[in-house]
Design a protein around this motif. Structure first.
Motif, PDB file in Angstrom:
ATOM      1  N   ALA A  35      33.523   3.364 -18.861  1.00 38.68           N
ATOM      2  CA  ALA A  35      32.237   3.635 -19.512  1.00 38.68           C
ATOM      3  C   ALA A  35      31.558   4.853 -18.881  1.00 38.68           C
ATOM      4  CB  ALA A  35      31.336   2.412 -19.429  1.00 38.68           C
ATOM      5  N   ALA A  36      31.613   4.952 -17.561  1.00 40.56           N
ATOM      6  CA  ALA A  36      30.995   6.094 -16.869  1.00 40.56           C
ATOM      7  C   ALA A  36      31.707   7.398 -17.230  1.00 40.56           C
ATOM      8  CB  ALA A  36      31.012   5.875 -15.364  1.00 40.56           C
ATOM      9  N   ARG A  38      33.270   8.053 -20.017  1.00 34.92           N
ATOM     10  CA  ARG A  38      32.869   8.407 -21.388  1.00 34.92           C
ATOM     11  C   ARG A  38      31.500   9.076 -21.383  1.00 34.92           C
ATOM     12  NH1 ARG A  38      34.627   3.096 -22.919  1.00 34.92           N
ATOM     13  NH2 ARG A  38      32.440   2.514 -23.048  1.00 34.92           N
ATOM     14  N   GLU A  39      30.591   8.545 -20.585  1.00 39.05           N
ATOM     15  CA  GLU A  39      29.236   9.101 -20.519  1.00 39.05           C
ATOM     16  C   GLU A  39      29.250  10.537 -20.004  1.00 39.05           C
ATOM     17  OE1 GLU A  39      25.263   9.389 -21.090  1.00 39.05           O
ATOM     18  OE2 GLU A  39      26.519   7.730 -21.751  1.00 39.05           O
ATOM     19  N   LEU A  40      30.154  10.848 -19.107  1.00 45.11           N
ATOM     20  CA  LEU A  40      30.208  12.182 -18.508  1.00 45.11           C
ATOM     21  C   LEU A  40      31.121  13.157 -19.250  1.00 45.11           C
ATOM     22  CD1 LEU A  40      30.323  11.188 -14.733  1.00 45.11           C
ATOM     23  CD2 LEU A  40      28.370  12.024 -16.044  1.00 45.11           C
ATOM     24  N   ARG A  44      31.297  14.765 -25.408  1.00 55.97           N
ATOM     25  CA  ARG A  44      30.765  13.537 -26.002  1.00 55.97           C
ATOM     26  C   ARG A  44      29.644  13.810 -27.000  1.00 55.97           C
ATOM     27  NH1 ARG A  44      26.537   9.979 -24.779  1.00 55.97           N
ATOM     28  NH2 ARG A  44      26.996   7.830 -25.322  1.00 55.97           N
ATOM     29  N   ASP A  45      28.615  14.521 -26.600  1.00 56.64           N
ATOM     30  CA  ASP A  45      27.474  14.745 -27.486  1.00 56.64           C
ATOM     31  C   ASP A  45      27.866  15.533 -28.734  1.00 56.64           C
ATOM     32  OD1 ASP A  45      25.667  13.290 -25.979  1.00 56.64           O
ATOM     33  OD2 ASP A  45      25.018  15.026 -24.830  1.00 56.64           O
ATOM     34  N   GLY A  68      30.044   5.007 -27.174  1.00 55.18           N
ATOM     35  CA  GLY A  68      28.670   4.622 -26.903  1.00 55.18           C
ATOM     36  C   GLY A  68      27.713   5.261 -27.888  1.00 55.18           C
ATOM     37  N   ARG A  70      24.765   7.487 -29.544  1.00 48.47           N
ATOM     38  CA  ARG A  70      24.382   8.897 -29.391  1.00 48.47           C
ATOM     39  C   ARG A  70      23.096   8.999 -28.592  1.00 48.47           C
ATOM     40  NH1 ARG A  70      23.175  12.907 -34.391  1.00 48.47           N
ATOM     41  NH2 ARG A  70      22.949  14.789 -33.167  1.00 48.47           N
ATOM     42  N   SER A  71      23.041   9.938 -27.623  1.00 40.46           N
ATOM     43  CA  SER A  71      21.830  10.080 -26.792  1.00 40.46           C
ATOM     44  C   SER A  71      20.781  10.910 -27.456  1.00 40.46           C
ATOM     45  CB  SER A  71      22.129  10.687 -25.442  1.00 40.46           C
ATOM     46  OG  SER A  71      23.305  11.340 -25.291  1.00 40.46           O
TER      47      SER A  71
END
Length: 71
Positions: A35-36, A38-40, A44-45, A68, A70-71
């Motif tokens: 998960a971490a 994927r976040e980094l 991703r964005d 995850g 979308r931020s």
């Protein structure tokens, strides 16, 4: 070289993580690490912005599960 990191989780959340890890045949550590990562992920964005255009709810659900929200 790997380092240890300590995080605090409430018991209910930890139990959910353990259950998910067991479902996937992995460890809680591996699940959190995945998960971490994927976040980094640098793409991703951009990927999620493009994927948001999916009209198919099933495809978008897969994207959100994999990368995850979308931020």
């Amino acid at each position: 070289m790997s380092k240890h990191v300590t995080i605090r989780l409430d018991e209910e959340f930890l139990e959910r993580l353990k259950a998910r890890a067991a479902e996937r045949g992995t460890t809680v550590t591996a699940l959190i690490t995945e998960a971490a990562k994927r976040e980094l992920d640098e793409n991703r964005d951009r990927f999620l912005a493009e994927a948001a255009d999916f009209n198919n709810e099933e495809n978008w659900a897969y994207v959100q599960e994999r990368f995850g929200p979308r931020s």
